[in-house]
Design a protein around this motif. Structure first.
Motif, PDB file in Angstrom:
ATOM      1  N   ARG A  40       1.007  -0.887   0.035  1.00  0.00           N
ATOM      2  CA  ARG A  40      -0.133  -0.062   0.013  1.00  0.00           C
ATOM      3  C   ARG A  40       0.907   1.183  -0.005  1.00  0.00           C
ATOM      4  O   ARG A  40       1.786   1.381   0.569  1.00  0.00           O
ATOM      5  CB  ARG A  40      -0.975   0.077   1.184  1.00  0.00           C
ATOM      6  N   ASN A  41       0.465   2.175  -0.923  1.00  0.00           N
ATOM      7  CA  ASN A  41       1.352   3.239  -1.037  1.00  0.00           C
ATOM      8  C   ASN A  41       3.059   3.162  -1.067  1.00  0.00           C
ATOM      9  O   ASN A  41       3.878   3.666  -0.510  1.00  0.00           O
ATOM     10  CB  ASN A  41       1.007   4.187   0.069  1.00  0.00           C
ATOM     11  N   GLY A  42       3.319   2.031  -1.879  1.00  0.00           N
ATOM     12  CA  GLY A  42       4.569   1.776  -2.038  1.00  0.00           C
ATOM     13  C   GLY A  42       5.548   1.157  -0.827  1.00  0.00           C
ATOM     14  O   GLY A  42       6.540   0.809  -1.021  1.00  0.00           O
ATOM     15  N   LYS A  43       4.523   0.845   0.113  1.00  0.00           N
ATOM     16  CA  LYS A  43       5.226   0.123   1.285  1.00  0.00           C
ATOM     17  C   LYS A  43       4.686  -1.169   1.519  1.00  0.00           C
ATOM     18  O   LYS A  43       3.450  -1.493   1.220  1.00  0.00           O
ATOM     19  CB  LYS A  43       4.953   1.083   2.510  1.00  0.00           C
ATOM     20  N   ALA A  44       5.242  -2.190   2.219  1.00  0.00           N
ATOM     21  CA  ALA A  44       4.958  -3.298   2.385  1.00  0.00           C
ATOM     22  C   ALA A  44       4.902  -3.621   4.030  1.00  0.00           C
ATOM     23  O   ALA A  44       5.287  -3.270   4.915  1.00  0.00           O
ATOM     24  CB  ALA A  44       6.047  -4.390   2.085  1.00  0.00           C
ATOM     25  N   HIS A  45       3.636  -4.259   4.316  1.00  0.00           N
ATOM     26  CA  HIS A  45       3.090  -4.283   5.923  1.00  0.00           C
ATOM     27  C   HIS A  45       2.969  -5.925   5.953  1.00  0.00           C
ATOM     28  O   HIS A  45       2.116  -6.454   5.316  1.00  0.00           O
ATOM     29  CB  HIS A  45       1.958  -3.638   6.156  1.00  0.00           C
ATOM     30  N   ARG A  46       3.703  -6.623   6.812  1.00  0.00           N
ATOM     31  CA  ARG A  46       3.883  -8.078   6.781  1.00  0.00           C
ATOM     32  C   ARG A  46       2.957  -8.499   7.797  1.00  0.00           C
ATOM     33  O   ARG A  46       3.212  -7.847   9.192  1.00  0.00           O
ATOM     34  CB  ARG A  46       5.097  -8.548   6.902  1.00  0.00           C
ATOM     35  N   VAL A  47       2.001  -9.213   7.734  1.00  0.00           N
ATOM     36  CA  VAL A  47       1.022  -9.583   9.085  1.00  0.00           C
ATOM     37  C   VAL A  47       1.092 -11.198   8.916  1.00  0.00           C
ATOM     38  O   VAL A  47       0.834 -11.739   7.905  1.00  0.00           O
ATOM     39  CB  VAL A  47      -0.073  -9.099   8.810  1.00  0.00           C
ATOM     40  N   SER A  48       1.091 -11.801  10.288  1.00  0.00           N
ATOM     41  CA  SER A  48       0.926 -13.286  10.218  1.00  0.00           C
ATOM     42  C   SER A  48      -0.695 -13.533  10.186  1.00  0.00           C
ATOM     43  O   SER A  48      -1.509 -12.865  10.579  1.00  0.00           O
ATOM     44  CB  SER A  48       1.526 -13.645  11.475  1.00  0.00           C
ATOM     45  N   LYS A  49      -0.798 -14.600   9.546  1.00  0.00           N
ATOM     46  CA  LYS A  49      -2.275 -14.988   9.380  1.00  0.00           C
ATOM     47  C   LYS A  49      -2.923 -15.002  10.739  1.00  0.00           C
ATOM     48  O   LYS A  49      -3.867 -14.897  10.787  1.00  0.00           O
ATOM     49  CB  LYS A  49      -2.405 -16.511   8.512  1.00  0.00           C
ATOM     50  N   GLU A  50      -2.279 -15.640  11.738  1.00  0.00           N
ATOM     51  CA  GLU A  50      -2.813 -15.828  12.808  1.00  0.00           C
ATOM     52  C   GLU A  50      -3.400 -14.340  13.348  1.00  0.00           C
ATOM     53  O   GLU A  50      -4.526 -14.324  13.912  1.00  0.00           O
ATOM     54  CB  GLU A  50      -1.790 -16.259  14.069  1.00  0.00           C
ATOM     55  N   LEU A  51      -2.672 -13.341  13.271  1.00  0.00           N
ATOM     56  CA  LEU A  51      -3.012 -12.099  13.657  1.00  0.00           C
ATOM     57  C   LEU A  51      -4.166 -11.499  12.723  1.00  0.00           C
ATOM     58  O   LEU A  51      -5.269 -10.929  13.105  1.00  0.00           O
ATOM     59  CB  LEU A  51      -1.915 -11.155  13.487  1.00  0.00           C
TER      60      LEU A  51
END
Lengths: 242, 261
Positions: free
Chosen positions: A202-213
């Protein structure tokens, strides 16, 4: 330990349009990471940078510790399934397999991907194959050489439902064998079961999230709740990395 | 590169375009030799056809081939192979396939109509060799255009403009200058101008091996004096080689930084 993918400060623009604005991302061995984002968010650009197809302005990009732009040898560890496969039209599937096999210096393992039933079309020329069959050969080429890292760009987009199921079973089998997968997709049903991490671009940035979260954010194990939570993350603000 | 060359060459030998290219030149050559009043007139007509159509076919098919290979490039760049070996393998495969079609389609009728005797074998070699170099030069230009211009329509337009400029525009410009400055000795300038255009180089090289140069008067004698000698031939071949190497190097330079979109 050497990570399959390590990206630091990756920036890429097309003309004046900045697509990736400092991506920091890594994938651990044996995990499945799904890259999600709206159209034009930079999913394909990110994958093309990892493959060395796009040259970034700045940042480092390492695959199994090797600099992507130093030498193509790192691609021995890599299997890639593009969205729209294409080969010289008059080559047969057998000749295409020979070409790739000789380039990689490894023979393809037919038993590994028997479900794709590629043997049935070995003598056919590429131009005579149906769209679905081309995609199956494409999947076979990505998986049959036993790569440690699989990069799949919209892998099931042009597959019929039965082929899609078979393909996802194969992808799951690869995960169980300890392979690392990076999947770019719009289809949440493809990644709901298999993904360990979701990366929102999003907006050229990466946000990594675990599936559990993500499931926690959804507040319910129900499929719709998960998909709604993902949609919220895509359209509004991405959650803090887990 | 050798592996890519082999597979792409094999693919191209079975492609409709290469077969059509072969068929067109074969029928054209046979027709020209069959209906022309003399062998030398037929040869002149064939030379005109070659200098007109080889650049056009190479520019159009070269750009089309590179654009159509995008998906193949994307897949092959996921394999342990560099950009330059992959694309140079394709370039040499395409040059060889079109070159082979040209040699067979133009060479067989020429040999059949008596151009393979001792006296004419040199002429046949210059004609066919020059034709092959034209293929290499214009395919290198086509690849450079295709790698530099992302948009296909703009790429094709540029190819056509370059064809018009080199085949028609350049000669018109040189002729205009010669007429404008006809009071001055221009032989050296015109000789230099010929070296700057691969189409003219092929044309002049072949014509200087024919008796027709005698009809060109004083300028023809100056041309004969330069291009008709061994050193003149070598300089011309060097200039043609430069027309291959320069676009090829520019192509490789652009290729190294290209983004596949």
């Amino acid at each position: 330990m050497t990570l399959p993918i390590r990206i630091e400060g990756l920036r890429k623009s097309y003309g004046r349009k900045a697509v990736l604005r400092g991506i920091d991302l890594h994938c651990e061995a044996g995990t499945v990471t799904a890259v999600l984002g709206s159209n034009g968010s930079g999913k394909s650009t990110l994958i093309r940078c990892i493959l060395g197809l796009n040259v970034p302005e700045s940042g480092t990009l390492r695959v199994f510790g090797e600099d992507v732009f130093a030498a193509p040898s790192y691609r021995r560890h890599l299997g890639y399934m593009p969205q729209h496969p294409s080969f010289p039209e008059n080559l047969t599937v057998h000749e295409i397999l020979q070409l790739v096999s000789r380039t990689r210096g490894v023979a393809p393992d037919f038993t590994r991907c028997a479900a794709l039933q590629v043997e049935a079309c070995l003598s056919q020329r590429w131009k005579t194959l149906s769209g679905g069959m081309k995609q199956r050969v494409n999947a076979f080429l990505a998986m049959a050489f036993n790569p440690s890292l699989l990069i799949l760009d919209e892998p099931t987009a042009s597959l019929d439902p039965a082929s899609r199921l078979r393909f996802m079973e194969l992808a799951m089998a690869e995960k169980e064998r300890g392979k690392t997968l990076l999947i770019s997709t719009h289809l949440l049903e493809d990644i709901r079961e298999i993904a360990d991490y979701l990366v929102f671009l999003r907006n050229g940035k990466a946000h990594r999230v675990s599936k559990e979260l993500m499931l926690e954010l959804a507040g319910s194990p129900h499929r719709n709740a998960f998909e709604q939570a993902v949609a919220v993350c895509l359209e509004e603000s991405a959650p803090k990395a887990g | 590169m050798g592996r890519i060359f082999r597979y792409c060459f094999w693919d191209l030998l079975r492609s409709r375009f290469v077969l059509a290219y072969f068929g067109f030149f074969m029928l054209g050559s046979l027709g020209i030799f069959r209906f022309a009043p003399s062998a030398s007139a037929a040869f002149g007509a064939l030379l005109s056809a070659v200098t007109l159509l080889v650049p056009l076919c190479c520019l159009v098919f070269g750009t089309l081939y590179f654009y159509q290979s995008r998906g193949f490039h994307e897949l092959m760049f996921a394999q342990p192979i560099g950009r330059a070996p992959l694309c140079l393998g394709q370039y040499f495969a395409l040059s060889s396939a079109l070159g082979l079609a040209f040699v067979l389609a133009a060479g067989i009728p020429m040999a059949a109509y008596g151009f393979s005797t001792n006296g004419d074998i040199g002429l046949l070699a210059v004609f066919v060799g020059g034709g092959l170099l034209l293929h290499l030069a214009f395919l290198a230009l086509a690849f450079w255009i295709a790698v530099s211009i992302e948009d296909r329509l703009r790429g094709f337009s540029t190819s056509l403009l370059i064809w018009i400029a080199l085949v028609f525009g350049y000669d018109a410009l040189v002729m205009g200058l010669v007429m404008r400055f006809s009071d001055y000795p221009l032989e050296t300038g015109v000789l230099a101008a010929m070296l700057l255009n691969p189409v003219d180089l092929e044309r002049v090289l072949v014509l200087m091996h024919l008796d027709t140069s005698a009809l060109l008067g004083y300028t023809g004698a100056a041309f004969q004096k330069f291009f008709g000698t061994r050193s003149g031939t070598w300089i011309s071949l060097g200039a043609l080689s430069a027309w291959i190497l320069a676009p090829l190097l520019l192509f490789l330079r652009k290729l190294a930084r290209k983004d596949w979109q």
